[in-house]
Design a protein around this motif. Sequence first.
Motif, PDB file in Angstrom:
ATOM      1  N   ILE A   1       0.940  -1.554   0.224  1.00 25.61           N
ATOM      2  CA  ILE A   1      -0.073   0.325  -0.582  1.00 25.61           C
ATOM      3  C   ILE A   1       0.927   1.240   0.188  1.00 25.61           C
ATOM      4  N   THR A   2       0.442   1.782  -1.295  1.00 29.87           N
ATOM      5  CA  THR A   2       1.618   3.505  -1.360  1.00 29.87           C
ATOM      6  C   THR A   2       0.961   4.552  -1.082  1.00 29.87           C
ATOM      7  N   THR A   3      -0.157   4.523  -0.749  1.00 27.22           N
ATOM      8  CA  THR A   3      -0.498   6.202  -0.375  1.00 27.22           C
ATOM      9  C   THR A   3      -1.610   6.107  -0.483  1.00 27.22           C
ATOM     10  N   VAL A   4      -2.030   6.577   1.180  1.00 28.02           N
ATOM     11  CA  VAL A   4      -4.045   6.790   1.771  1.00 28.02           C
ATOM     12  C   VAL A   4      -3.931   7.954   1.432  1.00 28.02           C
ATOM     13  N   ASP A   5      -5.477   8.486   2.279  1.00 28.40           N
ATOM     14  CA  ASP A   5      -6.547   9.183   2.751  1.00 28.40           C
ATOM     15  C   ASP A   5      -6.881   9.175   3.172  1.00 28.40           C
ATOM     16  N   TRP A   6      -7.889  10.345   3.856  1.00 26.87           N
ATOM     17  CA  TRP A   6      -9.529  10.257   4.339  1.00 26.87           C
ATOM     18  C   TRP A   6     -10.182  11.299   3.848  1.00 26.87           C
ATOM     19  N   HIS A   7     -10.945  10.896   3.910  1.00 31.03           N
ATOM     20  CA  HIS A   7     -12.326  11.961   3.357  1.00 31.03           C
ATOM     21  C   HIS A   7     -12.322  13.507   4.546  1.00 31.03           C
ATOM     22  N   PRO A   8     -13.040  14.230   4.080  1.00 32.92           N
ATOM     23  CA  PRO A   8     -12.348  15.606   5.117  1.00 32.92           C
ATOM     24  C   PRO A   8     -13.624  15.366   6.033  1.00 32.92           C
ATOM     25  N   THR A   9     -14.133  14.361   5.267  1.00 28.41           N
ATOM     26  CA  THR A   9     -15.846  14.637   6.777  1.00 28.41           C
ATOM     27  C   THR A   9     -16.609  13.097   7.170  1.00 28.41           C
ATOM     28  N   LEU A  10     -15.979  12.085   6.652  1.00 22.19           N
ATOM     29  CA  LEU A  10     -16.797  11.264   6.661  1.00 22.19           C
ATOM     30  C   LEU A  10     -15.932   9.846   6.652  1.00 22.19           C
ATOM     31  N   PRO A  11     -16.299   8.987   7.456  1.00 21.50           N
ATOM     32  CA  PRO A  11     -15.065   7.566   7.864  1.00 21.50           C
ATOM     33  C   PRO A  11     -15.234   7.445   6.769  1.00 21.50           C
ATOM     34  N   ILE A  12     -14.568   7.970   6.087  1.00 17.20           N
ATOM     35  CA  ILE A  12     -14.228   6.493   4.016  1.00 17.20           C
ATOM     36  C   ILE A  12     -12.508   6.770   3.831  1.00 17.20           C
ATOM     37  N   PHE A  13     -12.014   6.174   3.687  1.00 25.84           N
ATOM     38  CA  PHE A  13     -10.220   6.012   3.471  1.00 25.84           C
ATOM     39  C   PHE A  13     -10.384   5.429   2.107  1.00 25.84           C
ATOM     40  N   LEU A  14      -9.042   5.919   2.075  1.00 26.41           N
ATOM     41  CA  LEU A  14      -8.309   5.235   0.254  1.00 26.41           C
ATOM     42  C   LEU A  14      -7.293   4.707   0.316  1.00 26.41           C
ATOM     43  N   THR A  15      -7.185   4.043  -0.231  1.00 29.69           N
ATOM     44  CA  THR A  15      -5.569   3.667  -0.083  1.00 29.69           C
ATOM     45  C   THR A  15      -5.295   2.922  -1.089  1.00 29.69           C
ATOM     46  N   GLY A  16      -4.095   3.628  -2.440  1.00 22.05           N
ATOM     47  CA  GLY A  16      -4.069   2.738  -3.531  1.00 22.05           C
ATOM     48  C   GLY A  16      -2.649   2.106  -3.101  1.00 22.05           C
ATOM     49  N   SER A  17      -2.080   1.736  -4.274  1.00 28.54           N
ATOM     50  CA  SER A  17      -1.353  -0.198  -4.255  1.00 28.54           C
ATOM     51  C   SER A  17      -0.270  -0.198  -4.432  1.00 28.54           C
ATOM     52  N   ALA A  18       0.733  -0.745  -5.116  1.00 24.14           N
ATOM     53  CA  ALA A  18       1.908  -1.109  -6.043  1.00 24.14           C
ATOM     54  C   ALA A  18       1.022  -2.105  -7.108  1.00 24.14           C
ATOM     55  N   ASP A  19      -0.458  -2.523  -7.104  1.00 24.27           N
ATOM     56  CA  ASP A  19      -0.710  -3.285  -7.748  1.00 24.27           C
ATOM     57  C   ASP A  19      -2.008  -2.603  -8.741  1.00 24.27           C
ATOM     58  N   ASN A  20      -1.495  -1.356  -8.442  1.00 23.40           N
ATOM     59  CA  ASN A  20      -2.174  -0.784  -9.921  1.00 23.40           C
ATOM     60  C   ASN A  20      -3.318  -0.421  -9.407  1.00 23.40           C
ATOM     61  N   SER A  21      -4.220  -0.199  -8.110  1.00 22.62           N
ATOM     62  CA  SER A  21      -6.012  -0.024  -7.670  1.00 22.62           C
ATOM     63  C   SER A  21      -5.634   0.658  -6.826  1.00 22.62           C
ATOM     64  N   VAL A  22      -6.599   1.777  -6.558  1.00 21.97           N
ATOM     65  CA  VAL A  22      -6.951   2.045  -5.912  1.00 21.97           C
ATOM     66  C   VAL A  22      -8.879   1.670  -5.150  1.00 21.97           C
ATOM     67  N   ARG A  23      -8.665   1.965  -3.671  1.00 23.63           N
ATOM     68  CA  ARG A  23     -10.115   1.142  -2.878  1.00 23.63           C
ATOM     69  C   ARG A  23     -10.556   2.570  -2.405  1.00 23.63           C
ATOM     70  N   VAL A  24     -11.624   2.236  -2.051  1.00 22.70           N
ATOM     71  CA  VAL A  24     -12.645   3.404  -1.307  1.00 22.70           C
ATOM     72  C   VAL A  24     -12.961   2.051  -0.597  1.00 22.70           C
ATOM     73  N   THR A  25     -12.734   2.646   1.106  1.00 22.02           N
ATOM     74  CA  THR A  25     -13.786   1.691   2.731  1.00 22.02           C
ATOM     75  C   THR A  25     -14.316   2.570   3.108  1.00 22.02           C
ATOM     76  N   SER A  26     -15.427   2.400   3.496  1.00 17.33           N
ATOM     77  CA  SER A  26     -16.348   3.216   4.623  1.00 17.33           C
ATOM     78  C   SER A  26     -16.626   2.007   5.596  1.00 17.33           C
ATOM     79  N   ILE A  27     -15.798   2.938   6.392  1.00 15.48           N
ATOM     80  CA  ILE A  27     -16.235   2.105   7.989  1.00 15.48           C
ATOM     81  C   ILE A  27     -17.332   2.969   9.008  1.00 15.48           C
ATOM     82  N   PRO A  28     -17.617   2.097  10.066  1.00 19.55           N
ATOM     83  CA  PRO A  28     -19.114   3.071  10.716  1.00 19.55           C
ATOM     84  C   PRO A  28     -18.140   3.482  11.720  1.00 19.55           C
TER      85      PRO A  28
END
Length: 484
Positions: free
Chosen positions: A457-484
């Motif tokens: 996992i090469t890069t990360v970020d959080w949503h400015p207001t919501l419990p949602i985060f980004l993970t970018g990877s060396a596998d060429n993908s970016v995932r959006v994950t929402s948590i409780p």
Amino acid sequence: MSLTKARLPALLKISSEKNTISSLKKDNKRLNQKLLQLQALLEEKEAQLGLSKRSNGATNSSILSSGIGGENLHPSTSSEDMFPHATSHLGRIAQSEERDAAESAKFVSARVESSSRQDLYSASSLHPSSSGIDDTAQKFYGSHFDDTGREMLREEEFPEVSAEFKETFLGHTNPITRCRFSASGNNIASASVDGTVRIWTYDSLIPASRNATIYCGAEIMSLDWECKSDRLLLIGTADGGIKAWNVDAKRVVCDLSTTDAFPSVLDLKCSPVEPIFVSAASSRRLGSNSIDSLGYASLTVWNMKTWKVMTVLPLGEDPPAITSLCFNHNGKILAASATDGMIHMFDMSAGLQITGWPAHDSAISSLLFGPDETSIFSLGSDGKIFEWSLQNQGRVLWSKTSSWFSDSETTKYCRHEMALDANGRQLLVTSGSLRAPIYQVQGHSNGFRTLPHSAAITTVDWHPTLPIFLTGSADNSVRVTSIP
């Protein structure tokens, strides 16, 4: 009539090809989901195998010397008696792949995507029945304690985060270098080693009119959105380029360049108040990874109305490269971290450095103000994380050393970074592993681990207001994950 009969086979052929393509896309999405499930299952089995190997030595020394609920424990000499869940799981490793996938599939329901987005997205809603580690394993995993005497889990034993929703963007063809939510959180910009930036949205209710692919011709090293709107995106490249992309006009409105002596634009930060931004550029030298190859620093303040240089912030003679920048809430203070382990603080009104201190023995990769701006977080290239008091300079309020912070192959093109959630309580950090740790900053409680990618996992970020985060990877993908 003869004309109609002549065209009919061609129409049938087109329809057949469309159906075949649609079927292949569905199969690809299903296989991607199955791969992620099997990767997660494999990691769980490996953790349980390690647990079983440690049980004989660890339980005698740790459990016999303490009690739970005031009662003395007398562990069985059999690992099966002590770890019934773990051993039962280990006994099922030899079962067929189809059964494992079927069990995991109970917790996954596929989202239906529009035909225009099927080639870029793989999406699903996730409803896990547990945190990923069974209760018995959680009870005995920990082998160290925090300052209050509470048992702490090792990072590799953090429970998997409970995801309410996840979506994976598959539009890139090379490892991801940076990904950022826009100021509203509606748009996402993700950049790749291949020199492309893609703007997209994870929410099907948000219009896709701003979606775009920007070809920059060089590796993307930094991204930042204008703070007051989602209108402008700044892009910094490895050849000294700084581009300003207007997402509404879908074009580059300004194409700037640093001096030839400082070709690597390591970071860009827009002021939260004024129409200015700061660029941190670096010279180059020979090095084995992205940090070692950085030379001297240049900090430049730019006007976003005229797109002209306003001033160059003073750093002294031959200053080490600046790797990360952050503004406080009113834009009056700029913090900067350097490869010599120093943190610098600048008064933007005067354009002068007001303080600084040695924070790490290694280079600093990332820097963030705390939620109330009475502290600042720093991440060293050696994996050490510190929260520094700004009221009592030099005092460490909280610290961690990431065990997942390996000097892997990805460090050749990626600098590790971290991101704080909107409440300032959860710190997400990049990782040389398939998962990234999420630390609970306040209360020093145990953290979580993200859902797995298939590479670091090469890069990360959080949503400015919501419990949602980004993970970018060396596998060429970016995932959006929402948590409780």
